[in-house]
Write a protein that holds these residues in place. Sequence first.
Motif, PDB file in Angstrom:
ATOM      1  N   GLU A  11       0.826  -1.202   0.000  1.00 40.19           N
ATOM      2  CA  GLU A  11       0.000   0.000   0.000  1.00 40.19           C
ATOM      3  C   GLU A  11       0.865   1.259   0.000  1.00 40.19           C
ATOM      4  O   GLU A  11       0.620   2.192  -0.769  1.00 40.19           O
ATOM      5  N   TRP A  67      -2.299   1.410  11.792  1.00 40.21           N
ATOM      6  CA  TRP A  67      -2.560   0.459  10.715  1.00 40.21           C
ATOM      7  C   TRP A  67      -3.377  -0.674  11.291  1.00 40.21           C
ATOM      8  O   TRP A  67      -2.902  -1.433  12.133  1.00 40.21           O
ATOM      9  N   PRO A  69      -5.542  -3.677   9.948  1.00 45.52           N
ATOM     10  CA  PRO A  69      -6.090  -4.518   8.872  1.00 45.52           C
ATOM     11  C   PRO A  69      -7.476  -5.081   9.177  1.00 45.52           C
ATOM     12  O   PRO A  69      -8.266  -5.306   8.273  1.00 45.52           O
ATOM     13  N   PRO A  72     -10.047  -1.521   8.348  1.00 47.47           N
ATOM     14  CA  PRO A  72      -9.249  -0.692   7.445  1.00 47.47           C
ATOM     15  C   PRO A  72      -9.527   0.806   7.491  1.00 47.47           C
ATOM     16  O   PRO A  72      -8.625   1.600   7.239  1.00 47.47           O
ATOM     17  N   SER A  76      -7.726   6.092   9.097  1.00 47.08           N
ATOM     18  CA  SER A  76      -7.589   6.553   7.714  1.00 47.08           C
ATOM     19  C   SER A  76      -7.219   8.028   7.622  1.00 47.08           C
ATOM     20  O   SER A  76      -6.397   8.417   6.781  1.00 47.08           O
ATOM     21  N   ASP A 118      -4.795   2.967   2.934  1.00 50.11           N
ATOM     22  CA  ASP A 118      -5.497   2.112   3.887  1.00 50.11           C
ATOM     23  C   ASP A 118      -5.115   0.655   3.667  1.00 50.11           C
ATOM     24  O   ASP A 118      -4.692   0.279   2.575  1.00 50.11           O
ATOM     25  N   PRO A 119      -5.277  -0.185   4.696  1.00 48.25           N
ATOM     26  CA  PRO A 119      -5.061  -1.610   4.473  1.00 48.25           C
ATOM     27  C   PRO A 119      -5.956  -2.101   3.328  1.00 48.25           C
ATOM     28  O   PRO A 119      -7.146  -1.788   3.286  1.00 48.25           O
ATOM     29  N   TYR A 120      -5.360  -2.747   2.370  1.00 45.39           N
ATOM     30  CA  TYR A 120      -6.039  -3.365   1.225  1.00 45.39           C
ATOM     31  C   TYR A 120      -6.492  -2.380   0.159  1.00 45.39           C
ATOM     32  O   TYR A 120      -7.078  -2.790  -0.843  1.00 45.39           O
ATOM     33  N   PRO A 140      -9.314  -8.370   1.682  1.00 44.66           N
ATOM     34  CA  PRO A 140      -8.777  -8.729   3.005  1.00 44.66           C
ATOM     35  C   PRO A 140      -8.983 -10.215   3.255  1.00 44.66           C
ATOM     36  O   PRO A 140      -9.868 -10.836   2.662  1.00 44.66           O
ATOM     37  N   ALA A 153     -15.605   0.366   6.379  1.00 45.54           N
ATOM     38  CA  ALA A 153     -15.204  -0.231   5.102  1.00 45.54           C
ATOM     39  C   ALA A 153     -16.426  -0.426   4.208  1.00 45.54           C
ATOM     40  O   ALA A 153     -16.371  -0.198   3.000  1.00 45.54           O
TER      41      ALA A 153
END
Length: 177
Positions: A11, A67, A69, A72, A76, A118-120, A140, A153
């Motif tokens: 990312e 962070w 996961p 997510p 942010s 962001d994660p993913y 994810p 999300a």
Amino acid sequence: MKVFGDKMKTEVSTAVNFVTSLLRTTGLLTEDQLQLFGLSLEEILLGYELCNFSACFLFSDHYQYHWFPQAPCRGSGYRCLRINHKMDPLISKAACAIGLAREQLFALLPSELTLWVDPYEVSYRIGEDGSTCVLYESAPPQPRSTGSTDKGANYKRDMRTRQSSPSKGFSMMTILS
């Protein structure tokens, strides 16, 4: 590099490559400057040593404690790289590594840019009323239990499907100034 950084390296690399490509389109920086800028920004975000001009600096791991996961959207706003008539301090710090002053950086980048890391998912918007475009997206891992879900999300995914997103994968929008 810290092991924690491996979880977000894709990312962060996507975001760094995007900002670097915006600078590349100006044609005013050398490839060496662009490479050093990208390396510097990545190191600022991930938190490992940058050795430049015989001096080593250890940047703080900006994203390490922000962070999530499993959720997510949590954190942010903290992870967001933002130029809104004010230069993002992390981008500015990376620009210092190649000798760019804040004023020069403003001339090279859009005056309004939001980059969510962001994660993913990595996405961006140019201008306050621009469309949100996705640079990177991955699924994810499936949760082991059917417990609570990340409502943020789901909201973000719903909002994105309502807006046009011409940029999928690693495609980029060209910026004309």
